[in-house]
Write a protein that holds these residues in place. Structure first.
Motif, PDB file in Angstrom:
ATOM      1  N   ALA A 111       0.839  -1.199   0.000  1.00  0.00           N
ATOM      2  CA  ALA A 111       0.000   0.000   0.000  1.00  0.00           C
ATOM      3  C   ALA A 111       0.875   1.250   0.000  1.00  0.00           C
ATOM      4  O   ALA A 111       0.592   2.223  -0.710  1.00  0.00           O
ATOM      5  N   ASN A 112       1.950   1.225   0.779  1.00  0.00           N
ATOM      6  CA  ASN A 112       2.873   2.363   0.796  1.00  0.00           C
ATOM      7  C   ASN A 112       3.460   2.620  -0.586  1.00  0.00           C
ATOM      8  O   ASN A 112       3.536   3.764  -1.051  1.00  0.00           O
ATOM      9  N   ARG A 169      -1.903   5.570   8.716  1.00  0.00           N
ATOM     10  CA  ARG A 169      -2.210   6.733   7.878  1.00  0.00           C
ATOM     11  C   ARG A 169      -1.227   6.864   6.717  1.00  0.00           C
ATOM     12  O   ARG A 169      -1.577   7.370   5.658  1.00  0.00           O
ATOM     13  N   TRP A 170       0.012   6.418   6.916  1.00  0.00           N
ATOM     14  CA  TRP A 170       0.994   6.483   5.840  1.00  0.00           C
ATOM     15  C   TRP A 170       0.595   5.564   4.689  1.00  0.00           C
ATOM     16  O   TRP A 170       0.929   5.811   3.537  1.00  0.00           O
ATOM     17  N   SER A 171      -0.135   4.507   5.008  1.00  0.00           N
ATOM     18  CA  SER A 171      -0.648   3.599   3.979  1.00  0.00           C
ATOM     19  C   SER A 171      -1.967   4.088   3.404  1.00  0.00           C
ATOM     20  O   SER A 171      -2.528   3.443   2.511  1.00  0.00           O
ATOM     21  N   LEU A 207       5.322   9.136  10.946  1.00  0.00           N
ATOM     22  CA  LEU A 207       4.571   8.253  10.064  1.00  0.00           C
ATOM     23  C   LEU A 207       3.134   8.061  10.516  1.00  0.00           C
ATOM     24  O   LEU A 207       2.358   7.397   9.833  1.00  0.00           O
ATOM     25  N   THR A 208       2.770   8.618  11.668  1.00  0.00           N
ATOM     26  CA  THR A 208       1.393   8.541  12.125  1.00  0.00           C
ATOM     27  C   THR A 208       0.585   9.745  11.653  1.00  0.00           C
ATOM     28  O   THR A 208      -0.610   9.836  11.928  1.00  0.00           O
ATOM     29  N   ARG A 209       1.249  10.678  10.965  1.00  0.00           N
ATOM     30  CA  ARG A 209       0.570  11.861  10.444  1.00  0.00           C
ATOM     31  C   ARG A 209       0.738  11.903   8.928  1.00  0.00           C
ATOM     32  O   ARG A 209       1.320  11.019   8.328  1.00  0.00           O
TER      33      ARG A 209
END
Length: 238
Positions: A111-112, A169-171, A207-209
C-alpha cells in the motif's frame, strides 16, 4: 551486548522496542539506506538479504540474526520473556507473529509503494492493497474484542503488529470503526519502553501523520529507491 543494525522503519522499530522492553543492553548502529549501506559486503556478512534489521549477539560469540520475526523469537527465547514457554501459548504468539510477517507487513508495504511512492497512481493496485489492509485490521479488531492483547499476555506478537499498525495513515488507511484495535494501539503506545523504542532511531517524519512538506520529501526519496529497483526499506517497509 547486542549490536542492532537498523533504520527508522516499522521492522526496525520492532527490535528496538523489544530490546527496550526486555532491558537488554544494545548498541544502535543506524544504516543509511539511501546511501546503500545495507548492501555493503560487511553488512551482507551479517544479513545476506541486505535489509534491516539485524543483530549481532556478542554474549553468544558474535551470533548474527537477521529477519525481524526471527530476531523477536531469538530475543524472547534468550530471555524467557514476551513469549510463553508452554506449547499452546507459544503457538498462539507465533500465529499472530506470522500474521504480521505474512499479512500486515507485506500488505501495508505494498500500500505504501502504490499509494505513496510510485510516480503514477495505479488506482486498482491502491484499492487492492488498501482494501486488504482494512480486511486484516478487521481480523485484528475481532481478536482484540475479547482479548486485551493478541495472544494472551503482551508479547512479541503485539510488538510486531503494533509497529506497523501505528503507521496506518501512511498507507492511506484509517482505523475508524475498529474500536478494539484503536484501544490496543493506544494502550501499547503508552508503554514507556515502546516510546523509547520508536525513537531508536527517530524517523525523519511522523509516520502517524500525513500531508506536510517533510512527508512529501520523504516520499520522493523513497520513490527514488523504488524506481531504481532497490529495496524501499526507508519507505517504510523494513
Amino acid at each position: 551486548m547486542i549490536d542492532l543494525y537498523t533504520a527508522a522503519t516499522p521492522n526496525g522499530h520492532k527490535i528496538s522496542i523489544a530490546l527496550e522492553e526486555l532491558g537488554l543492553p544494545y548498541t544502535l548502529k543506524v544504516l543509511d539506506l539511501q546511501a546503500g549501506e545495507q548492501k555493503r559486503p560487511e553488512y551482507l556478512a551479517i544479513c545476506p538479504n541486505g535489509r534491516i534489521p539485524a543483530i549481532v549477539d556478542h554474549e553468544a560469540g558474535g551470533f548474527a540474526v537477521f529477519e525481524s520475526g526471527a530476531i523477536l523469537v531469538y530475543l524472547a527465547e534468550k530471555t524467557g520473556r514476551l513469549m510463553p514457554s508452554d506449547v499452546k501459548g507459544r503457538s498462539r504468539v507465533m500465529q499472530w507473529l506470522m500474521f504480521q510477517m505474512g499479512g500486515i507487513g507485506p500488505m501495508m508495504g505494498q500500500a505504501n509503494v502504490f499509494y505513496r511512492y510510485f510516480p503514477e497512481k495505479i488506482q486498482p493496485a491502491i484499492d487492492r492493497y488498501q482494501g486488504e489492509v482494512r480486511r486484516l485490521f478487521g481480523v485484528l479488531d475481532a481478536q482484540l474484542k475479547d482479548h486485551e492483547y493478541l495472544a494472551g499476555d503482551y508479547s512479541i506478537a503485539d510488538i510486531a503488529n503494533w509497529a506497523w499498525v501505528r503507521t496506518h495513515r501512511w498507507s492511506g488507511v484509517e482505523i475508524d470503526g475498529f474500536e478494539h484495535l484503536r484501544r490496543w494501539r493506544d494502550a501499547i503506545r503508552a508503554r514507556p519502553a515502546v516510546l523509547r523504542g520508536i525513537e531508536r532511531p527517530p524517523s525523519k517524519i511522523d509516520l502517524t501523520r500525513d500531508g506536510d512538506a517533510a512527508a512529501r520529501r520523504f516520499a520522493e526519496e523513497a520513490r527514488t529507491l523504488v524506481e531504481m529497483g532497490r529495496s524501499p526499506s526507508a519507505a517504510p517497509r523494513g
